[in-house]
Design a protein around this motif. Structure first.
Motif, PDB file in Angstrom:
ATOM      1  N   ALA A  23     -16.839  60.374 -12.789  1.00 24.79           N
ATOM      2  CA  ALA A  23     -18.096  61.094 -13.035  1.00 24.79           C
ATOM      3  C   ALA A  23     -18.343  62.191 -12.005  1.00 24.79           C
ATOM      4  O   ALA A  23     -19.477  62.419 -11.594  1.00 24.79           O
ATOM      5  N   ARG A  29     -15.578  65.077 -19.291  1.00 20.32           N
ATOM      6  CA  ARG A  29     -16.633  64.136 -19.682  1.00 20.32           C
ATOM      7  C   ARG A  29     -16.117  63.087 -20.673  1.00 20.32           C
ATOM      8  O   ARG A  29     -16.608  61.950 -20.705  1.00 20.32           O
ATOM      9  N   LEU A  32     -15.532  59.393 -19.724  1.00 19.21           N
ATOM     10  CA  LEU A  32     -16.770  58.668 -19.445  1.00 19.21           C
ATOM     11  C   LEU A  32     -17.402  58.170 -20.746  1.00 19.21           C
ATOM     12  O   LEU A  32     -17.848  57.023 -20.826  1.00 19.21           O
ATOM     13  N   GLU A  54     -25.996  63.056 -16.848  1.00 24.32           N
ATOM     14  CA  GLU A  54     -24.887  62.146 -16.567  1.00 24.32           C
ATOM     15  C   GLU A  54     -24.435  61.437 -17.838  1.00 24.32           C
ATOM     16  O   GLU A  54     -25.079  61.523 -18.887  1.00 24.32           O
ATOM     17  N   HIS A  76     -21.194  49.094 -12.695  1.00 20.32           N
ATOM     18  CA  HIS A  76     -20.978  50.476 -13.159  1.00 20.32           C
ATOM     19  C   HIS A  76     -19.535  50.659 -13.615  1.00 20.32           C
ATOM     20  O   HIS A  76     -18.607  50.061 -13.066  1.00 20.32           O
ATOM     21  N   ASP A  78     -18.096  53.857 -14.015  1.00 20.03           N
ATOM     22  CA  ASP A  78     -17.470  55.071 -13.479  1.00 20.03           C
ATOM     23  C   ASP A  78     -16.703  54.737 -12.210  1.00 20.03           C
ATOM     24  O   ASP A  78     -16.967  53.722 -11.548  1.00 20.03           O
ATOM     25  N   GLU A 136     -24.002  51.080 -15.493  1.00 24.35           N
ATOM     26  CA  GLU A 136     -24.211  52.505 -15.212  1.00 24.35           C
ATOM     27  C   GLU A 136     -22.906  53.288 -15.339  1.00 24.35           C
ATOM     28  O   GLU A 136     -21.808  52.731 -15.169  1.00 24.35           O
ATOM     29  N   SER A 138     -22.566  56.544 -13.655  1.00 24.86           N
ATOM     30  CA  SER A 138     -22.540  57.666 -12.695  1.00 24.86           C
ATOM     31  C   SER A 138     -22.928  57.216 -11.294  1.00 24.86           C
ATOM     32  O   SER A 138     -23.604  57.938 -10.568  1.00 24.86           O
ATOM     33  N   ASN A 141     -20.726  59.269  -7.962  1.00 30.00           N
ATOM     34  CA  ASN A 141     -20.788  60.682  -7.588  1.00 30.00           C
ATOM     35  C   ASN A 141     -21.902  61.021  -6.603  1.00 30.00           C
ATOM     36  O   ASN A 141     -22.009  62.145  -6.132  1.00 30.00           O
ATOM     37  N   ARG A 143     -25.091  61.401  -6.964  1.00 23.24           N
ATOM     38  CA  ARG A 143     -26.293  62.118  -7.409  1.00 23.24           C
ATOM     39  C   ARG A 143     -27.456  61.170  -7.687  1.00 23.24           C
ATOM     40  O   ARG A 143     -28.614  61.573  -7.690  1.00 23.24           O
TER      41      ARG A 143
END
Length: 431
Positions: A23, A29, A32, A54, A76, A78, A136, A138, A141, A143
């Motif tokens: 991610a 993309r 993901l 995201e 998560h 990712d 999740e 993302s 990364n 963010r």
């Protein structure tokens, strides 16, 4: 409760590991979305949750509200990027060597995803307590846009017990409850000494070099023994179990003859004290470097903040130190990324019983030197909730974020069993 299906557990993990669900900017993309679709397929009745900018999270609920406490299971899908350098096999082709399955995300954190799945499957997705699941897409990364979802939809993740499957035991096969997370802040430090680069033969020896000034400044952050040398930081001692130095040296890959830095026990240094690291430097590369006196240099400095310390005070102390120790009158600019708060986690009794039952041995209470912003935010939004942080990412060989990441399949099965036993413990406690 049925036994954990170890074969299906491995099969699910291999399917997920094959998907390069990175991610980060610059990566496609589509993988993901593929990983999200697979998680949605594996969780019956689940749905997507939009995360601004995201890949989607996947959400599901099982069991009846009101049947005991509500539990949220988080992980998560990712992963970190996986440069092929250093890998002994394709990072996105799961490979079994011994009892460890290798591949990017095998430990961090697709092991958490499949561990939750296996526990719910042991109940045929009819757990004995009301159970929410949020996976999740993302987390890695940085963010942290899932926090916008938490703020906008506070009831979505509301639960009495939040189980974050994004950690691991201090040592393979040794059940561990994490009770603290350090806060984490960063400073970007820029030093300027000259209007422009100069020929080192004509000007070197008198013209101040910004990179040399920056190196001297960064060196003042620690004393000769590696202790943090910043005045005004509040450290303490660790009251729980210690981490034996030989185990730490092995897990960290410290070279023979190289000393650990700092004083006190290893646990004190990791879980009860500040740590300051240099994350990166902007300077000319060695390859192709010219004969110049450098006019500007930049570094990113990270500060880990222990339980009991105020994150604002800690970051202020580090900034004051840098300003006070800048050499040669160099022009200094500091950008501060505010630190997250350190977090204390109650050692939940039901979680401890589940761990002990799954592993057949007493549970160690330890801290984490890391910081998980989502956990800190969940603690703010749901102050009455208990939070459990564990997982299959053992400290011995998991190599998360590095080449040859792997998970021990026996450890993964034990963690999945722990999840299932926790739901049973909660139901029995309520009864």
């Amino acid at each position: 409760m049925d036994p954990i299906d170890a074969e299906r557990l491995r099969e699910d993990l291999e399917r997920l590991v094959r998907i390069p669900s990175i991610a980060f900017d610059g990566h496609p993309r589509a993988p993901l979305d593929e990983a999200a679709a697979l998680v949605k397929e594996l969780l019956p009745g689940s749905r997507y949750v939009d995360v601004p900018g995201e890949a989607p999270s996947v959400y599901a609920e099982y069991g009846e509200p009101g049947t005991g406490p509500t539990v949220l299971l988080y992980a998560h899908y990712d992963v970190q990027p996986a440069p092929t350098e250093g890998w002994e096999s394709d990072p996105f082709e799961p490979t079994l060597r011994g009892n460890r399955l290798y591949g990017r995300g095998a430990a961090d954190d697709k092991s958490g995803v499949v561990g939750h799945l296996a526990a719910l499957r042991a109940y045929d997705f009819k757990p004995p307590v009301h159970t929410k699941v949020l996976i999740e897409g993302s987390e890695e990364n940085g963010r942290q846009r899932i926090l916008e979802v938490v703020d906008a939809q506070p009831d979505l993740m509301r639960a009495d017990l939040l189980v974050i499957a994004d950690g691991g035991n201090w040592k393979l096969g040794e059940p561990t409850l994490c009770t603290t997370l350090r806060g984490h802040g960063k400073l970007t430090v820029t030093l300027r000494t000259l209007e422009n680069a100069l020929h080192s033969g004509m000007f070197g020896g008198a013209a101040p070099d910004a990179l040399l000034a920056l190196v001297r400044l960064l060196a003042t952050l620690h004393d000769d023994d590696g202790n943090v040398a910043v005045k005004g930081l509040s450290d303490s001692t660790w009251a729980g179990a210690d981490l034996p130095e030989p185990d730490f040296r092995r897990q960290a890959g410290v070279l023979d003859g190289v000393s650990l830095i700092g004083g006190g026990s290893v646990a004190d240094r990791l879980w009860a004290s500040h740590a300051v690291s240099v994350l990166g430097l902007d300077a000319p590369a060695v390859e192709g470097a010219g004969n110049i006196v450098i006019p500007v240099a930049r570094a990113k400095v990270a500060v880990r903040i222990p339980q009991g310390a105020d994150p604002v005070d800690s970051m202020d102390a580090v900034e004051r130190h840098l300003r006070a120790h800048t050499p040669w009158g160099a022009a200094l600019d500091i950008e501060v990324e505010p630190a997250s708060s350190p977090l204390a986690l109650e050692a939940d009794a039901a979680a401890a019983r589940a761990l002990e039952a799954a592993y057949g041995k007493p549970v160690a209470v330890m801290g984490s030197g890391g910081s998980i912003p989502l956990v800190a935010r969940l603690a703010e939004v749901y102050p009455e909730a208990k939070i459990v942080l564990w997982g299959a990412q053992d400290s011995d060989a998991a190599q998360i974020h590095a080449a040859n990441e792997s998970v021990d399949l026996t450890e993964l099965e034990a963690i999945a069993r722990t999840h299932a036993l926790l739901l049973q413990q909660l139901a029995e406690s309520e009864g």
